[in-house]
Design an enzyme around this catalytic site. Structure first.
Site, PDB file in Angstrom:
ATOM      1  N   HIS A  62       0.939  -1.376  -0.360  1.00 15.49           N
ATOM      2  CA  HIS A  62       0.043   0.260   0.184  1.00 15.49           C
ATOM      3  C   HIS A  62       0.972   1.344   0.173  1.00 15.49           C
ATOM      4  CE1 HIS A  62      -3.085  -2.380   2.323  1.00 15.49           C
ATOM      5  NE2 HIS A  62      -2.738  -2.910   1.089  1.00 15.49           N
ATOM      6  N   LYS A  71       5.726   5.980   7.584  1.00 17.04           N
ATOM      7  CA  LYS A  71       4.710   4.829   8.682  1.00 17.04           C
ATOM      8  C   LYS A  71       6.249   4.668   9.873  1.00 17.04           C
ATOM      9  CE  LYS A  71       1.274   3.352   5.351  1.00 17.04           C
ATOM     10  NZ  LYS A  71       1.157   2.221   4.714  1.00 17.04           N
TER      11      LYS A  71
END
Length: 181
Positions: A62, A71
């Site tokens: 993703h 992230k």
């Protein structure tokens, strides 16, 4: 914390200092100042996410083409094989991947910067996965690259067909994907 630059130098493995005894353990999972010193990045995290997956579930690869997300990922229970793929066309490591096991036992974390696709496969009966993001989830900008793209060639440590969400099963090949400049 110990910060280790991986094959893709912008992706950083983080090993926290864990203090434990017969009562249990304690570790600092995030300290903005220490993180900035160790990675050279001073993120502004805006969202925390928590997922639980069963053995064989593969999530990813993703990324968001706009409202890109950095992230900081970790596993608090179970084991996963975690992967980052460089999608920055101008990068000398474009299309390359790095991966490693993250688990509740090893307490390792991975910094996956904006411009990278991210995914993982669950290796234990279940795994609880936590991650902080530098921008909000934006479904209109979410993209997915197929987990087994031969151009990328990820060596997933599995001997089974993974369980995929419909959107992940329909992921693009890298050659057809919308990527970053």
């Amino acid at each position: 914390m110990n910060f280790i630059r991986l094959e893709l130098p912008d992706v950083v493995l983080i090993e926290p200092k864990v203090f434990g005894d017969d009562r249990g353990f304690f570790y600092e999972s995030f300290n903005r100042k220490v993180f900035a010193q160790g990675t050279g990045v001073d993120p502004d995290f805006v969202q925390d996410n928590h997922s639980r997956s069963s053995r064989g579930v593969l999530r990813g690869l993703h990324y968001q083409i706009q409202q890109t997300q950095g992230k900081l990922v970790r596993v608090v229970q179970g084991r996963v094989f975690d992967v980052a793929v460089d999608l920055r066309r101008s990068s000398p490591t474009f299309g390359q991947w790095t991966g490693m096991e993250l688990s509740g036992e090893n307490k390792r974390m991975l910094w996956v910067p904006p411009g990278f696709a991210h995914g993982f496969v669950t290796l234990s009966d279940t795994a609880e996965f936590l991650y902080k993001t530098t921008d909000y989830y934006a479904p209109a900008h979410e993209r997915s690259i197929i987990w087994n793209d031969p151009r990328i060639g990820i060596h997933w440590p599995i001997d089974f067909e993974p369980v995929l969400a419909k959107k992940d099963a329909a992921g693009s090949l890298l050659r057809d994907a919308e990527v970053f400049p």
